[in-house]
Motif scaffolding. Structure first.
Motif, PDB file in Angstrom:
ATOM      1  N   GLY A 141      45.940  99.036 -33.313  1.00 50.35           N
ATOM      2  CA  GLY A 141      46.302 100.443 -33.432  1.00 50.35           C
ATOM      3  C   GLY A 141      47.172 100.763 -34.624  1.00 50.35           C
ATOM      4  N   THR A 142      47.370  99.804 -35.521  1.00 51.03           N
ATOM      5  CA  THR A 142      48.167 100.037 -36.713  1.00 51.03           C
ATOM      6  C   THR A 142      47.621  99.172 -37.844  1.00 51.03           C
ATOM      7  N   VAL A 143      48.408  98.987 -38.884  1.00 50.51           N
ATOM      8  CA  VAL A 143      48.015  98.158 -40.030  1.00 50.51           C
ATOM      9  C   VAL A 143      49.154  97.206 -40.333  1.00 50.51           C
ATOM     10  N   SER A 144      48.858  95.950 -40.589  1.00 53.75           N
ATOM     11  CA  SER A 144      49.925  94.989 -40.893  1.00 53.75           C
ATOM     12  C   SER A 144      50.781  95.518 -42.035  1.00 53.75           C
ATOM     13  N   SER A 145      52.081  95.260 -41.944  1.00 47.37           N
ATOM     14  CA  SER A 145      53.046  95.996 -42.773  1.00 47.37           C
ATOM     15  C   SER A 145      53.056  95.588 -44.238  1.00 47.37           C
ATOM     16  N   ASP A 146      52.605  94.392 -44.558  1.00 43.51           N
ATOM     17  CA  ASP A 146      52.613  93.975 -45.953  1.00 43.51           C
ATOM     18  C   ASP A 146      51.363  94.440 -46.676  1.00 43.51           C
ATOM     19  N   SER A 147      51.556  95.185 -47.741  1.00 44.97           N
ATOM     20  CA  SER A 147      50.463  95.523 -48.646  1.00 44.97           C
ATOM     21  C   SER A 147      50.114  94.291 -49.463  1.00 44.97           C
ATOM     22  N   TYR A 148      49.067  94.405 -50.253  1.00 47.73           N
ATOM     23  CA  TYR A 148      48.742  93.285 -51.137  1.00 47.73           C
ATOM     24  C   TYR A 148      49.848  93.079 -52.171  1.00 47.73           C
ATOM     25  N   TYR A 149      50.562  94.139 -52.498  1.00 46.98           N
ATOM     26  CA  TYR A 149      51.673  93.985 -53.440  1.00 46.98           C
ATOM     27  C   TYR A 149      52.849  93.274 -52.790  1.00 46.98           C
ATOM     28  N   SER A 150      53.371  93.812 -51.699  1.00 43.34           N
ATOM     29  CA  SER A 150      54.562  93.206 -51.094  1.00 43.34           C
ATOM     30  C   SER A 150      54.262  91.817 -50.555  1.00 43.34           C
TER      31      SER A 150
END
Length: 457
Positions: free
Chosen positions: A69-78
């Motif tokens: 129901g969400t998206v993992s918090s790390d982007s490809y950048y972070s």
């Protein structure tokens, strides 16, 4: 020749040996290794008293992944910034196919983000959830030509529409064998998980502890054994991700001894924590799948690591914010599954070496060299002439206590809070360019490049 980078006086560590030598880099490649190199260089680094290691490859990460129901918090950048700061110079991502989606659509959907954001090099395993009436089996050959040589099958997440049945799994494994590709599997039994989850919730047993109880050792082991059975009888390679239980581990080891092409991955969280963490007040922060298991399983994992029977250590990096974990405060089945780890992977395994649990050469083998060999990363995984200059300089005497404010993740907590490490990376180079320097990220978004991989045949 004038080199771009010259690292002098360090101790080079490979999967096979350690020795004192200088190392020179030109145009992103390692071009010379010798007892003493005195040629000119744009940059000279004195690594006296320090170890010089190949950059780690985290072969199991989930950046910007929709789940729970969400998206993992790390982007490809972070996420890749954190990777660089922990000595990881290549990550493997796991994009998940949606119904009707082709492999290359899936890859291209992620391509723009990775090209713009990635701070380290990257590759992809594709998670196949359905065969699109056989179209996926045909398209796998195109994917292999493009350097995408591994595909993941979930034996779990049935309700979420991500699971493959045994017939689909077998078809994928047979096709992978034909193409020189690899099938990776997440092994747990979904029917038992769903049955046990419903039972515990009906009984009012809702805490994080029941996440573990709903999917204990034998639930994972059954699926491990089923996948191994197919690999042995189909004579096809199999890579088991995030191995956490003793019984399944023993089955995989026996398959290896019987000559099967079975590879075993485990994760730092299973080596450090047991299921007892789910009894903590913040136990929901540790919820991942498979969950941490009992002490007997953890002990078996360490024995297998020491004996060379586990092939790789990776993280399954998939963090979620505390408020998202809190969705399951009163219902463990609503907790997004996943924890952080990419920045801690190499420091954790090197700390184990520094404390004498394993040799430094074994840490390099588990975190770099074996990954490159298994997954066809021809230019990665070791410090040798002609390879990419992915280099980590490691100070064995630098003590480091992990806290969330020292990490580079885009998450408000870490399961590694308070972990004391003896020894820590002080510099990371990506293809000869400095990306991490004594606590600071000094690279930039977009530095990472796609790693085209070779098939197994």
């Amino acid at each position: 020749m004038k080199y771009d980078l010259l690292i002098k006086n360090g101790t080079i560590v490979t999967a096979a040996e350690s020795y004192k030598a200088d190392l020179a880099v030109k145009d992103g490649k390692i071009v010379a290794i010798s007892n003493e190199i005195n040629d000119e260089a744009e940059k000279i680094v004195d690594a006296k008293g320090k170890l010089v290691l190949p950059g780690a490859i985290d072969v199991h990460t989930h950046m910007s992944m929709p789940f729970g129901g969400t998206v993992s918090s790390d982007s490809y950048y972070s996420g890749t910034m954190g990777a660089a700061c922990g000595g990881v110079t290549t990550i493997f991502d796991y994009p998940v196919q949606r119904k009707g989606q082709s492999i290359m659509e899936l890859i291209n959907e992620k391509k723009a983000m990775l090209e713009e954001e990635a701070c380290v090099d990257y590759a992809s395993h594709c998670c196949i959830t359905n065969l699109n009436n056989g179209e996926i089996l045909d398209e796998m050959s195109k994917a292999v030509e493009e350097g995408i040589t591994s595909f993941k099958a979930f034996l779990v997440y049935k309700k979420e529409g991500m699971m493959v049945d045994d017939a689909t799994l077998v078809r994928l494994m047979e096709r992978a064998r034909e193409l020189g590709a690899m099938i990776n599997i997440h092994a747990e039994n979904p029917d038992l998980i769903d049955m046990r989850t419903e039972r515990y919730l009906a009984q009012g047993k809702t805490s994080a502890w029941y996440h573990y109880m709903s999917r204990p050792e034998f639930v994972e082991a059954e699926a491990d054994k089923r996948a191994i059975h197919w690999a042995k009888h189909l004579n096809t390679p199999l890579y088991i991700v995030h191995m956490a239980d003793k019984e399944g581990l023993e089955a995989a080891i026996q398959a290896k001894r019987d000559g099967a092409d079975v590879f075993i991955e485990t994760c730092p969280q299973y080596l450090e924590y047991t299921c007892e963490v789910y009894k903590r007040d913040n136990g929901r922060n540790f919820v991942c799948s498979p969950p941490m298991k009992g002490q007997e399983s953890q002990d078996a994992l360490w024995v297998a690591i020491k004996n060379g029977l586990i092939d790789t250590v990776a993280t399954d990096h998939c963090p979620f914010q505390t408020y998202e974990k809190d969705w399951g405060k009163d219902d463990f089945s609503k907790i997004p599954n996943g924890c952080d780890g990419v920045e801690v992977l190499y420091p954790y395994m090197l700390d184990a070496a520094n404390r004498g649990k394993i040799p430094f050469e074994r840490a390099v083998e588990l975190c770099a060299t074996n990954v490159a060999k298994i997954f066809g990363c021809d230019d990665k995984g070791s410090l040798s002439i002609g390879k990419d200059a992915d280099i980590v300089i490691y100070d064995k005497n630098k003590d480091f206590t992990v806290t969330i404010d020292k990490l580079h993740t885009n998450c408000d907590h870490t399961i590694w809070e308070g972990k004391q490490l003896h020894g820590y990376p002080v510099q990371t180079y990506l293809r000869g360019s400095l990306v991490y320097d004594n606590g600071d990220f000094v690279g930039k978004a977009g530095m990472g490049k796609f790693v085209k991989r070779s098939p197994r045949i």
